[in-house]
Design an enzyme around this catalytic site. Sequence first.
Site, PDB file in Angstrom:
ATOM      1  N   GLY A  11       0.839  -1.202   0.000  1.00  0.00           N
ATOM      2  CA  GLY A  11       0.000   0.000   0.000  1.00  0.00           C
ATOM      3  C   GLY A  11       0.870   1.246   0.000  1.00  0.00           C
ATOM      4  N   GLY A 113       4.842  -7.167   4.807  1.00  0.00           N
ATOM      5  CA  GLY A 113       4.937  -8.204   3.774  1.00  0.00           C
ATOM      6  C   GLY A 113       6.144  -7.963   2.888  1.00  0.00           C
ATOM      7  N   THR A 114       6.324  -6.700   2.524  1.00  0.00           N
ATOM      8  CA  THR A 114       7.457  -6.311   1.671  1.00  0.00           C
ATOM      9  C   THR A 114       8.780  -6.709   2.314  1.00  0.00           C
ATOM     10  OG1 THR A 114       6.201  -4.455   0.821  1.00  0.00           O
ATOM     11  CG2 THR A 114       8.590  -4.301   0.634  1.00  0.00           C
ATOM     12  N   THR A 134       4.796   2.785   6.039  1.00  0.00           N
ATOM     13  CA  THR A 134       3.397   2.397   6.247  1.00  0.00           C
ATOM     14  C   THR A 134       2.698   3.399   7.155  1.00  0.00           C
ATOM     15  OG1 THR A 134       1.842   0.829   7.207  1.00  0.00           O
ATOM     16  CG2 THR A 134       4.031   0.725   8.096  1.00  0.00           C
ATOM     17  N   ILE A 135       1.429   3.634   6.838  1.00  0.00           N
ATOM     18  CA  ILE A 135       0.626   4.494   7.731  1.00  0.00           C
ATOM     19  C   ILE A 135       0.299   3.739   9.023  1.00  0.00           C
ATOM     20  CG2 ILE A 135      -0.393   5.797   5.811  1.00  0.00           C
ATOM     21  CD1 ILE A 135      -3.049   4.209   6.425  1.00  0.00           C
ATOM     22  N   ASP A 136       0.544   2.426   9.046  1.00  0.00           N
ATOM     23  CA  ASP A 136       0.152   1.627  10.221  1.00  0.00           C
ATOM     24  C   ASP A 136       1.155   1.700  11.382  1.00  0.00           C
ATOM     25  OD1 ASP A 136      -1.845   0.866   8.463  1.00  0.00           O
ATOM     26  OD2 ASP A 136      -0.969  -1.084   8.010  1.00  0.00           O
TER      27      ASP A 136
HETATM   28  O1  F6P Z   1      -1.113  -1.150   5.321  1.00  0.00           O
HETATM   29  C1  F6P Z   1      -1.654   0.068   4.952  1.00  0.00           C
HETATM   30  C2  F6P Z   1      -3.148  -0.030   4.784  1.00  0.00           C
HETATM   31  O2  F6P Z   1      -3.653   1.216   4.414  1.00  0.00           O
HETATM   32  C3  F6P Z   1      -3.897  -0.570   6.003  1.00  0.00           C
HETATM   33  O3  F6P Z   1      -4.073   0.399   6.993  1.00  0.00           O
HETATM   34  C4  F6P Z   1      -5.151  -1.072   5.361  1.00  0.00           C
HETATM   35  O4  F6P Z   1      -5.743  -2.094   6.132  1.00  0.00           O
HETATM   36  C5  F6P Z   1      -4.688  -1.594   4.043  1.00  0.00           C
HETATM   37  O5  F6P Z   1      -3.469  -0.957   3.762  1.00  0.00           O
HETATM   38  C6  F6P Z   1      -5.632  -1.371   2.900  1.00  0.00           C
HETATM   39  O6  F6P Z   1      -5.108  -2.016   1.788  1.00  0.00           O
HETATM   40  P1  F6P Z   1      -5.582  -1.789   0.292  1.00  0.00           P
HETATM   41  O7  F6P Z   1      -5.067  -0.469  -0.168  1.00  0.00           O
HETATM   42  O8  F6P Z   1      -4.968  -2.918  -0.442  1.00  0.00           O
HETATM   43  O9  F6P Z   1      -7.079  -1.792   0.305  1.00  0.00           O
END
Ligand code: F6P
Length: 357
Positions: A11, A113-114, A134-136
């Site tokens: 993402g 994952g990356t 990551t924003i997480d």
């Molecule tokens: O890992 C970043 C993130 O934005 C998470 O917060 C979210 O659950 C996920 O990616 C959403 O993924 P996608 O963009 O594949 O829908």
Amino acid sequence: MKRIGFLTSGGDCQSLNATMRGVAKTLYENCKDVEIYGILEGYKGLIYGNYRKMEPIDFTGILTEGGTIIGTSRQPFKKMRTPDENGLDKVEAMKSNYKKWKLDCLVILGGNGTHKTANLLREEGCNVVTLPKTIDNDIWGTDMTFGFQSAVNIATNAIDCIHTTAASHGRVFIVEVMGHKVGWLTLHAGIAGGADIILLPEIPYDIKSVVKALEKRTKEGKRFSILAVAEGAISKEEAALSKKELKAKRKNSPYPSISYQIGKEIEEYTGQEVRITVPGHTQRGGEPCPYDRVLSTRLGAAAGRLILDKKYGYMVGMCDGETVPVPLEEVAGKLKMVDPDTPMIQEAKDLGICFGD
Ligand code: F6P
């Protein structure tokens, strides 16, 4: 001559370009002969041989630009060892392109994952330096990931905007915050936005505690309440289920996400009107905030320095205000979760924020 491949995977987030700029500028500035190749759309580009030769001009004017100039995609780690629909061995294909392009190092920007795939490439003999995106904020080995603070700003702004309308109508509002399986983003945005109730994956909630907190507010004469709910929030009953049982329960759920389930329960228990806001991917969009620009520039510069020194196999983390190389094998496969006993949560509880436990 140094030939370096850049790759952004998973993402996206706001500060990917700022980070690549940091690496590129450091390399161009300190190495007379460097060529950078932008590998397009993450590991997909490495597997199928899609790249673009980058020039110094590509890295100017991108400090404030969100997204990624070389594109990204999700290529799940667990499927990396599975041949594609044409029988192509993806790992062999990545190694072969790495060799064909005569790369000295791959700079990989990505999340959990990356990092697993980056570590696999390292084990397979490729030189790799990674950066925590990551924003997480859930990557082990760094206090902070780039993208996180920009996303906190957006999620906080969503809660701020809800405040006035919630107050006018006297409703209960739920703002569902991203973060995948961890609660960092919800915790920070919830506190910054003055949420009354914060529900995180790391603290399974009891709906009765949530209802009690809402009724307490009503008794105190408060006309509205705001809940910041992590997309990965989970009830105590759900937390007791096996992974398989939970998956089946969620699959058969009539609700599009956890917030709708919680909203319905609140309406049933309290009779209060509930509205739900899901800012979704807006949390990954727009320009990086100043904090992220500084973080990305520093991490990028430190990654550039590692490459100049031929120190491969590391993620550059930010620990106690210092950039540090963290061995990739230590990072891969670990998740940095919110510790329910962290002082930040106790402090929030002390001022009356309910965590549903
Ligand atoms: O890992 C970043 C993130 O934005 C998470 O917060 C979210 O659950 C996920 O990616 C959403 O993924 P996608 O963009 O594949 O829908």
